[in-house]
Motif scaffolding. Structure first.
Motif, PDB file in Angstrom:
ATOM      1  N   SER A 136       8.920  30.203  72.502  1.00  0.00           N
ATOM      2  CA  SER A 136       7.510  30.530  72.287  1.00  0.00           C
ATOM      3  C   SER A 136       7.119  31.849  72.954  1.00  0.00           C
ATOM      4  CB  SER A 136       6.625  29.404  72.820  1.00  0.00           C
ATOM      5  OG  SER A 136       6.786  29.245  74.216  1.00  0.00           O
ATOM      6  N   LEU A 137       7.959  32.387  73.846  1.00  0.00           N
ATOM      7  CA  LEU A 137       7.681  33.667  74.503  1.00  0.00           C
ATOM      8  C   LEU A 137       8.140  34.817  73.610  1.00  0.00           C
ATOM      9  CD1 LEU A 137       8.911  32.888  78.145  1.00  0.00           C
ATOM     10  CD2 LEU A 137       6.548  32.971  77.342  1.00  0.00           C
ATOM     11  N   PRO A 138       7.528  35.993  73.750  1.00  0.00           N
ATOM     12  CA  PRO A 138       8.031  37.164  73.013  1.00  0.00           C
ATOM     13  C   PRO A 138       9.408  37.555  73.528  1.00  0.00           C
ATOM     14  CG  PRO A 138       6.277  37.781  74.538  1.00  0.00           C
ATOM     15  CD  PRO A 138       6.309  36.294  74.528  1.00  0.00           C
ATOM     16  N   THR A 139      10.277  37.944  72.609  1.00  0.00           N
ATOM     17  CA  THR A 139      11.652  38.274  72.969  1.00  0.00           C
ATOM     18  C   THR A 139      12.031  39.647  72.426  1.00  0.00           C
ATOM     19  OG1 THR A 139      12.531  37.204  70.991  1.00  0.00           O
ATOM     20  CG2 THR A 139      12.356  35.854  72.977  1.00  0.00           C
ATOM     21  N   VAL A 140      12.985  40.267  73.075  1.00  0.00           N
ATOM     22  CA  VAL A 140      13.577  41.521  72.628  1.00  0.00           C
ATOM     23  C   VAL A 140      15.088  41.340  72.677  1.00  0.00           C
ATOM     24  CG1 VAL A 140      13.905  43.963  73.094  1.00  0.00           C
ATOM     25  CG2 VAL A 140      11.662  42.919  73.423  1.00  0.00           C
ATOM     26  N   GLY A 141      15.747  41.519  71.528  1.00  0.00           N
ATOM     27  CA  GLY A 141      17.198  41.339  71.469  1.00  0.00           C
ATOM     28  C   GLY A 141      17.912  42.627  71.162  1.00  0.00           C
ATOM     29  N   LEU A 154       9.958  37.757  77.676  1.00  0.00           N
ATOM     30  CA  LEU A 154       8.909  38.473  78.401  1.00  0.00           C
ATOM     31  C   LEU A 154       7.684  37.590  78.611  1.00  0.00           C
ATOM     32  CD1 LEU A 154       9.066  41.857  76.410  1.00  0.00           C
ATOM     33  CD2 LEU A 154      10.345  41.221  78.457  1.00  0.00           C
ATOM     34  N   ARG A 155       7.049  37.789  79.746  1.00  0.00           N
ATOM     35  CA  ARG A 155       5.752  37.180  80.029  1.00  0.00           C
ATOM     36  C   ARG A 155       4.928  38.205  80.785  1.00  0.00           C
ATOM     37  NH1 ARG A 155       5.778  31.598  83.129  1.00  0.00           N
ATOM     38  NH2 ARG A 155       6.322  32.952  84.889  1.00  0.00           N
ATOM     39  N   ASP A 156       3.826  38.620  80.159  1.00  0.00           N
ATOM     40  CA  ASP A 156       3.003  39.706  80.712  1.00  0.00           C
ATOM     41  C   ASP A 156       3.846  40.968  80.876  1.00  0.00           C
ATOM     42  OD1 ASP A 156       0.868  37.936  80.826  1.00  0.00           O
ATOM     43  OD2 ASP A 156       1.348  37.328  82.876  1.00  0.00           O
ATOM     44  N   GLU A 166       9.935  43.748  87.512  1.00  0.00           N
ATOM     45  CA  GLU A 166       9.296  45.002  87.127  1.00  0.00           C
ATOM     46  C   GLU A 166       9.046  45.046  85.620  1.00  0.00           C
ATOM     47  OE1 GLU A 166      11.794  48.110  88.462  1.00  0.00           O
ATOM     48  OE2 GLU A 166      11.524  47.679  90.606  1.00  0.00           O
ATOM     49  N   GLU A 167       8.115  45.891  85.233  1.00  0.00           N
ATOM     50  CA  GLU A 167       7.823  46.110  83.819  1.00  0.00           C
ATOM     51  C   GLU A 167       8.679  47.265  83.316  1.00  0.00           C
ATOM     52  OE1 GLU A 167       4.054  47.416  80.958  1.00  0.00           O
ATOM     53  OE2 GLU A 167       3.706  46.600  82.972  1.00  0.00           O
ATOM     54  N   HIS A 168       9.512  46.994  82.307  1.00  0.00           N
ATOM     55  CA  HIS A 168      10.436  48.003  81.798  1.00  0.00           C
ATOM     56  C   HIS A 168       9.920  48.551  80.472  1.00  0.00           C
ATOM     57  CE1 HIS A 168      13.395  46.858  84.828  1.00  0.00           C
ATOM     58  NE2 HIS A 168      13.139  45.595  84.522  1.00  0.00           N
ATOM     59  N   ALA A 169       9.878  49.880  80.396  1.00  0.00           N
ATOM     60  CA  ALA A 169       9.370  50.519  79.186  1.00  0.00           C
ATOM     61  C   ALA A 169      10.397  50.491  78.062  1.00  0.00           C
ATOM     62  CB  ALA A 169       8.963  51.965  79.485  1.00  0.00           C
ATOM     63  N   ASP A 170      11.667  50.580  78.380  1.00  0.00           N
ATOM     64  CA  ASP A 170      12.707  50.614  77.352  1.00  0.00           C
ATOM     65  C   ASP A 170      13.782  49.600  77.724  1.00  0.00           C
ATOM     66  OD1 ASP A 170      14.469  51.137  75.363  1.00  0.00           O
ATOM     67  OD2 ASP A 170      14.734  53.273  75.815  1.00  0.00           O
ATOM     68  N   LEU A 171      13.801  48.481  77.031  1.00  0.00           N
ATOM     69  CA  LEU A 171      14.791  47.448  77.322  1.00  0.00           C
ATOM     70  C   LEU A 171      16.158  47.790  76.742  1.00  0.00           C
ATOM     71  CD1 LEU A 171      12.632  44.235  76.829  1.00  0.00           C
ATOM     72  CD2 LEU A 171      13.457  45.220  78.967  1.00  0.00           C
ATOM     73  N   ASN A 172      16.226  48.783  75.841  1.00  0.00           N
ATOM     74  CA  ASN A 172      17.533  49.237  75.376  1.00  0.00           C
ATOM     75  C   ASN A 172      18.335  49.835  76.525  1.00  0.00           C
ATOM     76  OD1 ASN A 172      17.889  48.748  72.534  1.00  0.00           O
ATOM     77  ND2 ASN A 172      16.133  50.099  72.199  1.00  0.00           N
TER      78      ASN A 172
END
Length: 758
Positions: free
Chosen positions: A648-653, A713-715, A741-747
């Motif tokens: 249910s959380l947003p994801t980046v793969g 991700l959460r917030d 930390e908040e990461h701008a580019d997860l790549n």
């Protein structure tokens, strides 16, 4: 004392008024004259008539004196009464053994009298028969001092009177009371012939049953029955000879009054076997967390004595192979040997240690250097946290100094299955223990179809394992769950769909969006009806729908259970109370990064058990570990995860093309271990630097998900990571979550896992 108290209640106001009056007079004098009153005034006040206050002062002194005297009398009488009560108490304690002896004597006397009365009742028909068959002649009665010769025939022996019979019968028959129970109308005679010897060696018939019946019975209720059955079978000639023989035996010690002694109680199944009465370290539960704690305790305290109590019949073992490697073993006797080959080809046992590693529980207190003992097949049902002891199911009690609760959990079941009846329950497996693995392995070879309800880790692993066997066993494997794909609650939708296709290739018939409405047994088949009207018929059901933490001890121990996640609520040191710790699946702990959680995975059991053991020996360390878990869909597809992985959380793969090295089997061969949580520290965490580019789209890059990293991700902060066919990189994922930390580019972050290397 009541009179003194009453007098004091009446005189106390007068005493207070007199004292108050003196102080008020002095205060008024000071306020009027702005100086202390002179000596003359004080003398007049106490002299009597001159000052007007002499009578009050005299009354005041009398009252104070009377009060002191009354107090002294009260104290004296109280001390005297206490002394008398103390002496009485000491006398009572000193007389307890005598009282017990006296009560026992009274009980024995009453039992003897009851036996005598019953013997008298039994002898009444005998005396009537004697009077009819053998007439009494006073001239033949011998003198008291004469003894009959040993060769005297039994027919010429004089017959004693009925009163003599009554007084002698209990004396002769009291000896075999605790030896021969009554089993039938003919048994007492045979048993008495073996235990009672006649005083003379003349040929005489066996003793009659009326004499033995009252003596051999065990309870008063059975006596009338035995007499009624045996009396008609005995003639007057059989009664006379034993009476003649017992008459001269009166002066012998055998004829002395004998008090019946109750026989010792025979051991029964309910009597608890002897166990260790005290264990310095008591671990409740025989799973991974308990064993890790025991090993940690012994590492910090080499002389420690550790007792593990488990309700399972097996020694501590690891659970992951029950749904993974054991199903892919080529050994036909794997269900008995419980040995398997890991993905790296090495063979090992499912047990952590062989039986020789452990100490016998009865010898734990005597072993010089301590050790670890396991009490199998025993369940703790009650905890006395104030008395520092536990009670087992069989009633035995064991005290402890420090205790760990690692009871794990029990598999959940569907209510529709529980309500379906015994026929369905007998054909349902709740997979959790070794016996479940053995049972399912046997059932899979005897049936034609099996249905697995559940699409999580356990359900998907069992579906793949049974699917690979389906062709050889001619077995239909069905998996159903309410989600849209396998592990739909964990993986993002696109990856869940890809996993479902992978499971289907293993030979499994997958039914998605399946909500079970009703289960019944008809015509030798288990019939499962779904809410959408579909019906599935099968021979056996495997329910893999989650785990319920075992918190039965919370009520008796007064421990708090978390209302949201379940399990025992513990602090940062995994403590539930000052000397009670909780580890493993049953612990609900506070994660400093992710909040309060409860984790049901092998790695968490290892680390939390190890930390709890250290804290039980005084380490006082907080639990900051981010535990990981892994799942393998056979030797070719697997993943490792950490943190909160919720679809249910947003994801980046971020994915890359897989190679032959990107499989669970290849990873195990490289690392040399099969249980990957034990080798997760091989990789070194790399510091993560935030990028500046825009975050990638969360949509998938390609339909071939060979290997990759999925961030949850959460917030906009990473709270969970799944490594898809990427192994031995867990420390990096742990550090990413720890940094928060908040990461701008997860790549850029994904490059830390080296997924693009060949």
């Amino acid at each position: 004392m009541l009179k003194c108290r009453t007098v004091w209640k009446k005189l106390a106001p007068l005493a207070r008024n007199s004292s108050t009056l003196c102080h008020q007079n002095a205060k008024r004098a000071v306020l009027r004259n702005e100086r202390r009153p002179g000596l003359l005034q004080r003398a007049q006040m106490s002299a009597g008539p001159s000052g007007g206050g002499g009578t009050d002062n005299t009354l005041y002194y009398v009252l104070v004196g009377a009060t002191c005297l009354g107090g002294a009398v009260y104290a004296y009488s109280t001390l005297r009464g206490d002394k008398q009560r103390y002496q009485d108490r000491i006398s009572e304690i000193a007389s307890r053994p005598n009282k017990a002896t006296q009560e026992q004597t009274e009980i024995q006397t009453a039992a003897s009298e009851a036996t005598k009365e019953l013997a008298e009742e039994a002898s009444e028909p005998q005396s009537v028969a004697d009077e009819e068959s053998v007439p009494s002649t006073p001239s033949e009665e011998p003198s008291p001092s004469a003894e009959p010769p040993a060769e005297l025939p039994s027919e010429s022996a004089p017959e004693p009177s009925a009163e003599e019979k009554t007084s002698e019968e209990p004396l002769v028959t009291s000896e075999p009371i605790q030896e021969t129970p009554v089993e039938g109308p003919t048994e007492p005679s045979a048993s008495l012939a073996e235990t009672t010897e006649p005083p003379l060696e003349t040929p005489t018939p066996e003793p009659s049953e009326p004499f033995s019946s009252p003596a051999v019975v065990e309870s008063a209720e059975a006596i009338p029955v035995a007499v009624a059955e045996s009396t008609p079978e005995v003639s007057a000639e059989q009664i006379a000879p034993p009476v003649a023989e017992s008459a001269p035996a009166a002066p012998t010690p055998a004829a002395a009054p004998v008090t019946p002694t109750p026989a010792p109680a025979a051991p029964t199944e309910s009597t608890p076997a002897p166990v260790l009465e005290h264990a310095p370290y008591l671990l409740i539960g025989g799973g991974t967390a308990s064993f890790a704690a025991a090993r940690s305790i012994r590492a910090r305290d080499p002389g420690a004595r550790v007792l593990i109590i488990t309700d399972e019949p097996d020694l501590p073992y690891m659970r992951p192979p029950l749904s993974k490697e054991l199903w892919f073993s080529d050994d036909p006797e794997v269900t008995e040997s419980l040995r398997f080959k890991q993905w790296n080809g090495k063979e090992r046992s499912i047990y952590f240690q062989p039986p020789s590693f452990y100490v016998d529980p009865t010898e734990l207190a005597k072993v010089e250097n301590g050790g670890v003992a396991v009490l199998t097949g025993r369940k703790v049902v009650h905890m006395d946290v104030r008395g520092n002891k536990v009670r087992l199911q069989d009633g035995a009690e064991i005290s402890y100094d420090k205790c760990l609760i690692a009871t794990g959990g029990v598999p959940r079941n569907l209510q529709v299955i529980e309500r379906a009846g015994d026929e369905v329950m007998q054909r349902t497996t709740l997979f959790r223990k070794i016996e479940d693995f053995k049972s399912l392995g046997k059932v899979s070879r005897e049936i034609k179809s099996v249905t697995i309800i559940g699409g999580g880790f356990l359900g998907s692993e069992l579906a793949c394992a049974l699917g690979r066997r389906s062709a050889d066993l001619d077995l239909e494997v069905i998996q159903m769950y309410p989600e849209k794909g396998n592990m739909g609650k964990v993986l993002p939708e696109y990856l869940s769909n890809w996993t479902t296709a992978k499971v289907r290739k293993e030979g499994v018939r997958v039914i998605t969006d399946a909500v079970v409405k009703n289960v019944s047994f008809k015509n030798g088949k288990v019939e499962i009806k779904l809410k959408d009207g579909r019906t599935v018929k099968t021979d056996h059901i495997v329910a893999a729908v989650g785990l319920e933490p075992s918190v039965e001890l919370a009520k008796s121990a007064g421990l708090e259970v978390d209302s949201d996640f379940g399990g025992y609520r513990v602090n940062a040191e995994l403590q539930a109370r000052s000397n009670i710790w909780v580890a493993g699946d049953a612990a609900c702990f506070y994660d400093i990064k992710l909040g309060r959680r409860r984790v049901e995975h092998h790695d968490h059991a290892v680390v939390s058990g190890r930390l709890a053991g250290e804290n039980m020996t005084g380490a006082n360390k907080p639990y900051w570990h981010q535990s990981m878990f892994w799942s393998d869909l056979g030797p070719d597809v697997g993943y490792e995860a950490i943190g909160i992985v919720d679809s249910s959380l947003p994801t980046v793969g971020v994915f890359a093309k897989a190679t032959a090295k990107d499989t669970p089997k290849a990873a195990a061969e490289k690392s040399g271990t099969g249980i990957r949580s034990e080798s997760e520290t091989e990789a070194v965490a790399v510091s993560v630097k935030a990028g500046t580019a825009t975050p990638p789209s969360p949509t998938h890059q390609t339909d071939d998900y060979g290997k990759g990293v999925i961030f949850y991700l959460r917030d906009k902060v990473v709270v969970g990571v799944v490594l898809w066919n990427v192994f031995n990189r867990m420390p990096i994922a742990r550090k990413i979550i720890k940094d928060g930390e908040e990461h701008a580019d997860l790549n850029e972050v994904a490059k830390l896992f080296n997924i693009h290397e060949d």
